[in-house]
Design a protein around this motif. Sequence first.
Motif, PDB file in Angstrom:
ATOM      1  N   ARG A  50      78.329 -34.668 -56.393  1.00  0.00           N
ATOM      2  CA  ARG A  50      77.411 -35.329 -56.985  1.00  0.00           C
ATOM      3  C   ARG A  50      78.313 -36.545 -55.675  1.00  0.00           C
ATOM      4  O   ARG A  50      78.987 -36.772 -55.523  1.00  0.00           O
TER       5      ARG A  50
ATOM      6  N   GLN B 244      69.177 -38.141 -64.972  1.00  0.00           N
ATOM      7  CA  GLN B 244      70.805 -38.187 -64.807  1.00  0.00           C
ATOM      8  C   GLN B 244      70.722 -40.204 -65.438  1.00  0.00           C
ATOM      9  O   GLN B 244      69.826 -40.607 -65.339  1.00  0.00           O
TER      10      GLN B 244
ATOM     11  N   TYR C   2      80.907 -33.524 -60.380  1.00  0.00           N
ATOM     12  CA  TYR C   2      80.621 -33.605 -60.946  1.00  0.00           C
ATOM     13  C   TYR C   2      81.522 -33.052 -62.391  1.00  0.00           C
ATOM     14  O   TYR C   2      81.743 -33.429 -63.619  1.00  0.00           O
TER      15      TYR C   2
ATOM     16  N   THR D 114      68.410 -38.830 -59.539  1.00  0.00           N
ATOM     17  CA  THR D 114      69.867 -38.102 -58.584  1.00  0.00           C
ATOM     18  C   THR D 114      68.514 -36.541 -58.284  1.00  0.00           C
ATOM     19  O   THR D 114      67.695 -35.722 -59.249  1.00  0.00           O
TER      20      THR D 114
ATOM     21  N   HIS E  60      80.627 -36.207 -65.482  1.00  0.00           N
ATOM     22  CA  HIS E  60      79.525 -35.083 -65.775  1.00  0.00           C
ATOM     23  C   HIS E  60      80.495 -35.437 -68.079  1.00  0.00           C
ATOM     24  O   HIS E  60      81.700 -34.948 -68.038  1.00  0.00           O
TER      25      HIS E  60
END
Length: 384
Positions: A369, A81, A165, A85, A381
């Motif tokens: 997230r 990521q 996310y 993460t 994302h």
Amino acid sequence: MIIVEEVQNEKQKKEFLEFPRRLYQRDKNYIRPLDKDIEAIFNPEKNKFFRNGECQRFLFKNKKNETVGKVAVFVNKLYTQKQPTGGIGFFDCINDQETANFIFDYCKQWLKARGMEAMDGPINFGERDKFWGLLIEGFIEPLYGMNYNFPYYVDLFENYGFKIYFEQLCFSRPVFGEVSRVFTLMHQKHKRNPAISALPMKKNNLEKFARDFTEIYNKAWAAHGEGKQMEEMKVLKMFKTMKPIINEHISWFIYENEKPIAMWMNLPDLNQWFKYLNGKFGPIEKLKFLWYKKFRKNEKMVGLVFGVIPEWQKKGIDGYMIWEGTQHLRKHTDFTMTELQWIGDFNPKMIKIAENLDTTVTRKLATYRYLFDRNKTFERHPVL
């Protein structure tokens, strides 16, 4: 006061599996996952992700020694990521924000100690096709391998500071619903072409269909979004594993002069049988499963893969395939509903394909997230 126990012995492993059963005992839509499926994820001999990662499970108990929450927390070096993460998953908790905050804080510290700067959850220490995401809309019976949770879990995550996310959209359509006129017209058009034929998948010829699946998949999806090349031998192994549950009326392949050009893969939703087994799958449960499979109607099928090779896209071959398969399965099966595996909201091409199949969104999950640096700008994302 909350007591933390790392899951190590058999008693703790059992409690990790049993706590959700007690928590959801009055929820008619809850279907207990198979214990063996959960345990396999935390078995280094069965889960390849241990080769590049680390995972631990924890129970959280009150001063009366009653379980009030559980979670798995993990790092996976292959989970690349923008910032390092980690992940949390298999989260269950009573409806209490302080308890949830304690669990999330514990996970954050565990991940920080391993160099992580964010955590995603609830996700799987494995592939995205199972136990991934938090249910945020459509609190109905989950499909096999799909997470299910109470609506209050959304508040537990968001009040702590998690942000979405990406959303995971699940599309459905009734088998006996009206089929688009475009599909029927395309069916009529291609039906007149002697070079075009349709074949349902047969158990006695898995080698052929594994070969055809691999060819279509690698042409249609490998370069589409986050697709990966598939190997024929791995596909064949997967088909052989699936053989006991393959329904020969609901997976279809389309050919042009015997060259595979499109496929529509479906399986029965196993949860429609597994929901009677209380998470167990020993010798007695296997016999029960066979009995239910034979005598209990399963009205829901799950769309696994839908693909058309590039040179046949936008030519209506999908309409031909859908109407050809639909006419057949209406006559030969008990299925009344089909639901596609989730599609990320970051993948508009896939969403467009699902919408073109005359589907509607019937449930949503979310991958959340949490950035440890609260001053850092949160980004969703990226769109593919």
